[in-house]
Design an enzyme around this catalytic site. Sequence first.
Site, PDB file in Angstrom:
ATOM      1  CB  SER A  75      -1.112  -0.048   1.294  1.00  0.00           C
ATOM      2  OG  SER A  75      -2.077   1.044   1.005  1.00  0.00           O
TER       3      SER A  75
ATOM      4  CG  ASP B  95      -7.281  -2.787  -2.617  1.00  0.00           C
ATOM      5  OD1 ASP B  95      -7.656  -2.286  -1.853  1.00  0.00           O
ATOM      6  OD2 ASP B  95      -5.809  -3.045  -2.730  1.00  0.00           O
TER       7      ASP B  95
ATOM      8  CG  HIS C 130      -5.775  -2.473   1.007  1.00  0.00           C
ATOM      9  ND1 HIS C 130      -5.072  -1.999  -0.210  1.00  0.00           N
ATOM     10  CD2 HIS C 130      -5.181  -1.841   2.116  1.00  0.00           C
ATOM     11  CE1 HIS C 130      -4.268  -1.278  -0.026  1.00  0.00           C
ATOM     12  NE2 HIS C 130      -4.213  -1.079   1.453  1.00  0.00           N
TER      13      HIS C 130
END
Length: 227
Positions: A119, A173, A207
């Site tokens: 991320s 995601d 995610h």
Amino acid sequence: MNGLRIVAKAQPARQTIIFLHGLGDTGSGWGFLAQYLQQRDPAAFQHTNFVFPNAPEIRVTANGGALMPAWFDILEWDSNFSKVDSDGFMTSLDAIEKTVKQEIDKGIKPEHIIIGGFSQGAALALATSVTLPWKIGGIVALSGFCSVPGILKQHKNSLNVRTPVFHGHGDMDPVVPISLGLKAKQFYQDSCGIQDYEFKVYNGMTHSTVPEELEDLTAFIKKCLSS
């Protein structure tokens, strides 16, 4: 940077994996990766140092000014992650460069160093492909995106244009949509000249990470370090 450091099981160390966590996490949150790789292939990773740095605690504007570990401030949640603190982003890039230099000073060859992240950490890992002053072995981005493209184009060099990049992304995601991952791929290939950029989509992944992605990551790192 402080954080979790795991020294190679067999000395001397010959390679290093540096992995950068995401927003609100710490280096220890990804410490499992060292054990995973060591158990997956003991011979391949017995001479590997692992470095999981901690981001500084800062107030994240988009989260109501809450204090949390973050590599850079997010000024506003927008669909492109474009409203971020560019100075903080570049400061974190400098800190990563110093971490790489520490490993080089220990005797690790730059081409035996892998930089990865998740991320926010992945956004930084990708950026090192155009800013690092050494040719490294490989770059891993899990659920990554591109930040401050204009500034990166001003600072870019061509040392790592042939360095392999692995970018894994889930098609479900909700935090960093897959469209942002694809935009990152386009930017680094088209605007920065990165020649070896593998983008792998994982069906149903949110995610996070999944066993299939970890297996692909392992194969990618082994290939980079053995070439």
